[in-house]
Scaffold this motif. Structure first.
Motif, PDB file in Angstrom:
ATOM      1  N   ALA A   1       0.838  -1.198   0.000  1.00 54.00           N
ATOM      2  CA  ALA A   1       0.000   0.000   0.000  1.00 54.00           C
ATOM      3  C   ALA A   1       0.873   1.247   0.000  1.00 54.00           C
ATOM      4  O   ALA A   1       1.892   1.309   0.685  1.00 54.00           O
ATOM      5  N   ILE A   2       0.451   2.234  -0.775  1.00 49.09           N
ATOM      6  CA  ILE A   2       1.217   3.476  -0.929  1.00 49.09           C
ATOM      7  C   ILE A   2       0.366   4.654  -0.474  1.00 49.09           C
ATOM      8  O   ILE A   2      -0.766   4.830  -0.949  1.00 49.09           O
TER       9      ILE A   2
ATOM     10  N   TYR B   1      -4.739  -0.563  -7.356  1.00 50.47           N
ATOM     11  CA  TYR B   1      -6.094  -0.432  -6.824  1.00 50.47           C
ATOM     12  C   TYR B   1      -6.245   0.887  -6.085  1.00 50.47           C
ATOM     13  O   TYR B   1      -5.444   1.234  -5.231  1.00 50.47           O
ATOM     14  N   GLY B   2      -7.307   1.615  -6.443  1.00 59.41           N
ATOM     15  CA  GLY B   2      -7.508   2.954  -5.933  1.00 59.41           C
ATOM     16  C   GLY B   2      -7.116   4.002  -6.948  1.00 59.41           C
ATOM     17  O   GLY B   2      -7.313   5.201  -6.751  1.00 59.41           O
ATOM     18  N   TYR B   3      -6.565   3.530  -8.067  1.00 62.04           N
ATOM     19  CA  TYR B   3      -6.163   4.457  -9.125  1.00 62.04           C
ATOM     20  C   TYR B   3      -6.812   4.071 -10.455  1.00 62.04           C
ATOM     21  O   TYR B   3      -7.724   4.717 -10.905  1.00 62.04           O
TER      22      TYR B   3
ATOM     23  N   ARG C   1      -5.386   9.527  -2.982  1.00 65.03           N
ATOM     24  CA  ARG C   1      -4.829   9.704  -1.635  1.00 65.03           C
ATOM     25  C   ARG C   1      -4.045   8.479  -1.201  1.00 65.03           C
ATOM     26  O   ARG C   1      -3.103   8.579  -0.411  1.00 65.03           O
ATOM     27  N   GLU C   2      -4.459   7.306  -1.665  1.00 68.65           N
ATOM     28  CA  GLU C   2      -3.705   6.088  -1.361  1.00 68.65           C
ATOM     29  C   GLU C   2      -3.976   5.060  -2.448  1.00 68.65           C
ATOM     30  O   GLU C   2      -5.019   5.078  -3.096  1.00 68.65           O
ATOM     31  N   VAL C   3      -3.019   4.171  -2.649  1.00 72.55           N
ATOM     32  CA  VAL C   3      -3.108   3.167  -3.702  1.00 72.55           C
ATOM     33  C   VAL C   3      -2.610   1.833  -3.158  1.00 72.55           C
ATOM     34  O   VAL C   3      -1.606   1.786  -2.434  1.00 72.55           O
ATOM     35  N   GLY C   4      -3.315   0.777  -3.508  1.00 69.33           N
ATOM     36  CA  GLY C   4      -2.840  -0.568  -3.231  1.00 69.33           C
ATOM     37  C   GLY C   4      -2.224  -1.143  -4.490  1.00 69.33           C
ATOM     38  O   GLY C   4      -2.885  -1.208  -5.536  1.00 69.33           O
TER      39      GLY C   4
ATOM     40  N   ALA D   1       0.691  -5.821   2.822  1.00 73.43           N
ATOM     41  CA  ALA D   1      -0.590  -6.178   3.442  1.00 73.43           C
ATOM     42  C   ALA D   1      -0.491  -7.451   4.270  1.00 73.43           C
ATOM     43  O   ALA D   1      -1.305  -7.668   5.174  1.00 73.43           O
ATOM     44  N   THR D   2       0.489  -8.313   3.962  1.00 71.26           N
ATOM     45  CA  THR D   2       0.572  -9.605   4.641  1.00 71.26           C
ATOM     46  C   THR D   2       2.017  -9.939   4.962  1.00 71.26           C
ATOM     47  O   THR D   2       2.949  -9.374   4.377  1.00 71.26           O
ATOM     48  N   SER D   3       2.202 -10.848   5.878  1.00 71.92           N
ATOM     49  CA  SER D   3       3.524 -11.415   6.164  1.00 71.92           C
ATOM     50  C   SER D   3       3.368 -12.933   6.234  1.00 71.92           C
ATOM     51  O   SER D   3       2.598 -13.437   7.061  1.00 71.92           O
ATOM     52  N   PRO D   4       4.003 -13.699   5.371  1.00 72.40           N
ATOM     53  CA  PRO D   4       4.945 -13.240   4.350  1.00 72.40           C
ATOM     54  C   PRO D   4       4.264 -12.408   3.256  1.00 72.40           C
ATOM     55  O   PRO D   4       3.052 -12.496   3.065  1.00 72.40           O
ATOM     56  N   ALA D   5       5.075 -11.617   2.574  1.00 73.81           N
ATOM     57  CA  ALA D   5       4.525 -10.721   1.560  1.00 73.81           C
ATOM     58  C   ALA D   5       4.038 -11.473   0.333  1.00 73.81           C
ATOM     59  O   ALA D   5       3.160 -11.000  -0.387  1.00 73.81           O
TER      60      ALA D   5
END
Length: 454
Positions: free
Chosen positions: A311-312, A354-356, A371-374, A415-419
């Protein structure tokens, strides 16, 4: 001949849930049959490819229990099509197993028929000259048929009618057109094809043809001149607009739709409000086809996939997100080549923002900075190990990649671990074809066990 037939459709898909009182209401209104779809291709090729269901067993059992009780109490048939999501043989057996457990636990004595729609590639290869593509597909070859893990034929109403005429109380069918499930019983009872097929199209998704689709399903009353649609929830409504609009749903042409046996034509149909809840439809017709065809659906493995998601929210990156994404793709290619020795033909990446613009991509009308992007990275390769290795190489970039003009390394948010999440085999639809048949039931197998012992 019967003057009219009332078709109760409680929900758009078995397992989606519905208010139990709406089915009770449908029985009070005199329902002659309960018809519900059990599947769809909407969720992609995975479910057909694996022969598994997208719905939870508990959710299917909950709906099925209510419907079996209702059918038994009213002495009317229950018809379910496209069992197990994609209508494979395993999907039919899965729903049939749930039904058997319910019948035994409830002490219900109902005769259950299963109609199987799965096709063998070898049999289809022998009929290759009778298989024709639907746009935009091309001509089929044996290798494509043999590459499919599962192939189903989409039945019309005829196999379902055959099961009912053989004495079934419950019909659990493989892949079927959504409309065939609701059309079978009224056609068997002699209702005219035009109103039957149009009504079946309108009720296929339960309450979607109402002003409040979440309130439950509908009842269609079909007669010699047309049909009437009524919501099962007394506080819900059908309007001429809500009913007519459903011909726009999942159709190429809102005035016609092809079925295995012919074409529904509604260009002359009229929609009249009988009151604030019910709509009367007349003027529909059905044009029989010169050649009966069965649509084939097949799914095959295309490789394996691994996913990473970060996420950015850094405003500097978001102000030039296209530049960042282009740099990400370039850097992944360079790093993978240097560390793994892989070229472009060894793997594929798909970076979705996502979000863009992840949904509309280049046709997105609003290109203003979000404002934010996944950022979702999908890596596709011939084997899982390669897909995961590429995703792992991309890991530092997904966490810290700056834009070219940044003098520091940003920290993004996995978003997760492991990525990396291994998604396993990835499937694609390989068939968009129809096969000419001499008999509407020839590709389908019907089993009709004896009724449960008292």
């Amino acid at each position: 001949m019967t003057d009219s037939v009332r078709v109760l459709t409680p929900v758009g898909m078995l397992g989606a849930g519905f208010p139990p009182e709406t089915v009770t209401r449908g029985l009070e209104l005199g329902a002659d049959v309960i018809a519900v779809d059990g599947g769809s291709t909407d969720s992609g090729p995975y479910y057909l490819g694996t022969g598994t269901a997208k719905t939870a067993a508990g959710a299917v059992a909950q709906d099925l229990r209510l419907l079996l009780r209702a059918a038994a109490s009213a002495g009317i048939p229950l018809i379910i099509g496209s069992c197990g999501t994609s209508g494979t043989d395993s999907g039919v057996d899965w729903v049939a197993g749930i039904a058997r457990e319910i019948l035994e636990s409830e002490g219900l004595n109902l005769r259950v028929a299963t109609v199987y729609s799965e096709q063998r590639a070898a049999d289809l290869v022998e009929s290759l000259d009778r298989i024709h593509p639907l746009p935009p597909a091309g001509e089929i070859d044996p290798a494509t048929l043999e590459s499919c893990t599962h192939i189903v034929g989409m039945m019309g109403h005829e196999p379902i009618v055959a099961a009912l005429e053989a004495g079934a109380d419950v019909v659990l069918a493989g892949r079927a057109t959504d409309t065939a499930v609701a059309a079978a019983y009224p056609l068997m009872k002699g209702m005219p094809a035009g109103p039957v097929w149009h009504a079946a199209k309108i009720v296929e998704c339960g309450g979607q043809c109402t002003t409040n689709p979440r309130a439950g399903g509908v009842l269609a009353t079909i007669d010699a001149y047309g049909f009437t649609i009524e919501p099962l929830d007394p506080d819900n409504s059908c309007t001429p607009t809500s009913v007519a609009a459903h011909m726009l749903y999942e159709t190429v042409n809102p005035f016609s739709m092809r079925e295995p046996a012919g074409t529904i034509v509604v260009s002359d149909a009229t929609y009249q409000a009988l009151d604030d809840r019910r709509v009367r439809v007349e003027g529909s017709r059905f044009e029989p086809a010169a050649q009966h065809t069965i649509k084939l659906e097949g799914s095959r493995i295309t490789g394996y996939e691994t996913m990473s998601f970060t996420a950015i929210r850094d405003p500097h990156i978001l102000g030039q997100i296209d530049t960042w994404a282009a740099l990400m793709r370039k850097m992944i290619g360079e790093w993978v080549s240097r560390t793994l020795g892989l070229g472009d033909g060894d793997y594929e990446i798909d970076l979705r923002l996502y979000g863009y613009n992840a949904i509309l991509d280049e046709i997105e009308p609003d290109r203003s900075p979000p404002r934010e992007v996944g950022a979702m990275l999908l890596v596709h390769a011939a084997d899982q190990a390669t897909a995961t290795a590429v995703a792992k190489v991309a890991n530092p970039l997904m966490l810290h990649l700056p834009t070219p003009d940044m003098s520091y390394l940003p920290s993004l948010a996995f978003a997760t671990s492991p990525a990396e999440t291994e998604r396993g085999a990835v499937y694609e639809f390989a068939l968009n074809h129809v096969v000419d048949v001499d008999s509407p039931t020839s590709l389908f197998r019907i089993t009709l066990p004896e009724a449960q012992d008292d």
